[in-house]
Design a protein around this motif. Structure first.
Motif, short mmCIF file in Angstrom:
data_model
loop_
_atom_site.label_atom_id
_atom_site.label_comp_id
_atom_site.label_asym_id
_atom_site.label_seq_id
_atom_site.Cartn_x
_atom_site.Cartn_y
_atom_site.Cartn_z
N PHE A 166 30.90 111.42 -7.88
CA PHE A 166 30.71 111.93 -6.53
C PHE A 166 29.27 112.38 -6.32
N PHE A 167 28.71 113.12 -7.28
CA PHE A 167 27.37 113.66 -7.14
C PHE A 167 26.32 112.54 -7.11
N SER A 168 26.49 111.53 -7.97
CA SER A 168 25.51 110.44 -8.02
C SER A 168 25.50 109.64 -6.72
N GLU A 169 26.67 109.38 -6.16
CA GLU A 169 26.73 108.62 -4.91
C GLU A 169 26.23 109.46 -3.74
N PHE A 170 26.51 110.75 -3.77
CA PHE A 170 25.99 111.66 -2.74
C PHE A 170 24.46 111.66 -2.78
N THR A 171 23.89 111.75 -3.97
CA THR A 171 22.43 111.78 -4.12
C THR A 171 21.81 110.46 -3.69
N GLY A 172 22.46 109.33 -4.07
CA GLY A 172 21.93 108.03 -3.69
C GLY A 172 21.93 107.83 -2.18
N SER A 173 23.01 108.22 -1.52
CA SER A 173 23.07 108.07 -0.05
C SER A 173 22.10 109.02 0.64
N ALA A 174 21.94 110.22 0.09
CA ALA A 174 20.96 111.15 0.67
C ALA A 174 19.54 110.59 0.57
N THR A 175 19.24 109.93 -0.55
CA THR A 175 17.93 109.29 -0.71
C THR A 175 17.73 108.19 0.33
N ILE A 176 18.78 107.41 0.57
CA ILE A 176 18.71 106.36 1.59
C ILE A 176 18.46 106.97 2.96
N GLY A 177 19.17 108.07 3.25
CA GLY A 177 18.96 108.74 4.53
C GLY A 177 17.55 109.24 4.70
N LEU A 178 16.97 109.81 3.66
CA LEU A 178 15.59 110.31 3.73
C LEU A 178 14.60 109.19 3.98
N ILE A 179 14.73 108.09 3.24
CA ILE A 179 13.79 106.98 3.39
C ILE A 179 13.92 106.36 4.79
N SER A 180 15.14 106.17 5.24
CA SER A 180 15.36 105.58 6.56
C SER A 180 14.82 106.48 7.66
N LEU A 181 15.05 107.77 7.52
CA LEU A 181 14.58 108.73 8.52
C LEU A 181 13.06 108.79 8.55
N ALA A 182 12.45 108.72 7.36
CA ALA A 182 10.99 108.74 7.29
C ALA A 182 10.40 107.48 7.94
N ALA A 183 11.05 106.33 7.72
CA ALA A 183 10.54 105.08 8.29
C ALA A 183 10.59 105.10 9.81
N VAL A 184 11.70 105.58 10.36
CA VAL A 184 11.86 105.62 11.81
C VAL A 184 11.05 106.76 12.41
N GLY A 185 11.04 107.91 11.73
CA GLY A 185 10.30 109.06 12.24
C GLY A 185 8.80 108.83 12.32
N SER A 186 8.28 107.98 11.41
CA SER A 186 6.84 107.69 11.42
C SER A 186 6.46 106.67 12.48
N GLY A 187 7.48 106.06 13.09
CA GLY A 187 7.20 105.11 14.15
C GLY A 187 7.05 103.67 13.70
N VAL A 188 7.08 103.41 12.38
CA VAL A 188 6.93 102.04 11.90
C VAL A 188 8.26 101.30 11.86
N GLY A 189 9.35 102.04 11.91
CA GLY A 189 10.67 101.43 11.89
C GLY A 189 11.47 101.82 13.12
#
Length: 253
Positions: A166-189
Motif C-alpha cells: 500500500f505504501f509503495s503504490e501510494f508513494t509512486g502515485s504521489a510522485t506521478i501527481g507531483l511531476i504532472s502538476l509541475a509540468a502543467v503548473g510551469s505552463g509547458v504541459g
C-alpha cells in the motif's frame, strides 16, 4: 514408493504450487497443477486448499497433510510457464521425480524478471501509449513518459525497502501527481487529468483483478475475495496518492 521418495513428491507438489502462487497464477490453475503432479506420482485422492497466503496439501490415503506459506506475491509469467512445463514433463513421464524437483528448486532460486531499467522503460512507453489512447495531446507525451517511468521506479524501490504494498503504490502515485502538476503548473504541459491517468496505468493491478474474477467464477471464493480486496486497496492507494497531491496544491481534477 518409499518414504523418502514419497516425501520428495509431496514437497515437489507443494513447491510447484507455492512458486505459481507467488508468481501470480490463478488459484484453480495451482490446484490443477498440484493434483496432476500428485496423480503422476501415484498419490491418488490428493487434494489441496489454496489461498493467497498459504497452501494446504493432502497427498491422500494415510499420508500426512503438509502446508506451506506464500511469502510474497508478484507477476512473473515466465516462472509460471516454467513450472507448468516441469509439471507436464513429470506427468508425461518425460522427467523423473528427482529431475523435476531439481528443476523446481532452480526455478525457485532463479530470477526470470526483466532488468529493472527495462521494466521502467516499458512503464514509460505504456504511459505514453495510454495518453494517446485517452485522446491526449501529443505534446504531453513526454510528460507522461517521465511521470510514468519515475512513478513506477519509485513504487518498485519503495516496495523493495518497506515490503508494504500500500505504501509503495501510494508513494509512486504521489510522485506521478507531483511531476504532472509541475509540468502543467510551469505552463509547458496541459491536460493534467489525462497525464495523471495515463501515468498511473502501469501501477493499476489489472492482472490481480482478472485473477480475482477468474477465481470467483471457478468457485474459489476465499482466494477471489482476498485478491479482489488486494486490488481494491491498490486502487485506493493510487487514488489517495494523487488526491493528496492535488489537495495540497488546491487543484481539482
Amino acid at each position: 514408493m518409499n518414504d523418502s521418495r514419497e516425501e520428495m513428491g509431496i514437497d515437489a507438489c507443494l513447491l510447484a504450487g507455492r512458486l505459481m502462487m507467488e508468481a501470480g497464477a490463478e488459484t484453480y490453475r495451482v490446484d490443477d497443477t498440484m493434483k496432476r503432479m500428485a496423480a503422476s506420482l501415484d498419490m491418488h485422492g490428493a487434494d489441496s486448499f489454496t489461498t493467497s497466503t498459504g497452501i494446504i496439501f493432502s497427498p491422500g490415503g494415510q499420508r500426512r497433510v503438509k502446508l506451506t506459506s506464500i511469502r510474497r506475491r508478484a507477476t512473473d509469467l515466465e516462472k509460471i510457464a516454467r513450472v507448468n512445463a516441469i509439471s507436464r514433463s513429470l506427468s508425461s513421464r518425460e522427467m523423473s521425480l528427482e529431475e523435476a524437483y531439481g528443476e523446481l528448486k532452480k526455478a525457485e532460486s532463479g530470477n526470470f524478471m526483466f532488468p529493472f531499467w527495462l521494466q521502467v522503460l516499458a512503464a514509460a512507453v505504456a504511459s505514453a501509449s495510454f495518453l494517446v489512447l485517452f485522446g491526449g495531446d501529443w505534446r504531453n507525451m513526454v510528460f507522461a513518459v517521465i511521470a510514468g517511468g519515475i512513478g513506477f521506479a519509485v513504487s518498485e524501490k519503495f516496495h523493495e525497502r518497506t515490503r508494504v504494498k500500500f505504501f509503495s503504490e501510494f508513494t509512486g502515485s504521489a510522485t506521478i501527481g507531483l511531476i504532472s502538476l509541475a509540468a502543467v503548473g510551469s505552463g509547458v504541459g496541459s491536460q493534467l487529468d489525462i497525464i495523471i491517468i495515463a501515468s498511473v496505468m502501469p501501477l493499476v493491478p489489472g492482472l490481480l483483478i482478472t485473477n480475482a474474477i477468474r477465481d470467483l467464477m471457478s468457485g474459489h471464493f476465499m482466494s477471489g475475495i482476498s485478491k479482489g480486496m488486494e486490488a481494491f486497496l491498490t486502487a485506493f492507494a493510487i487514488g489517495s496518492g494523487i488526491a493528496m497531491i492535488l489537495s495540497f496544491q488546491g487543484v481539482g481534477m
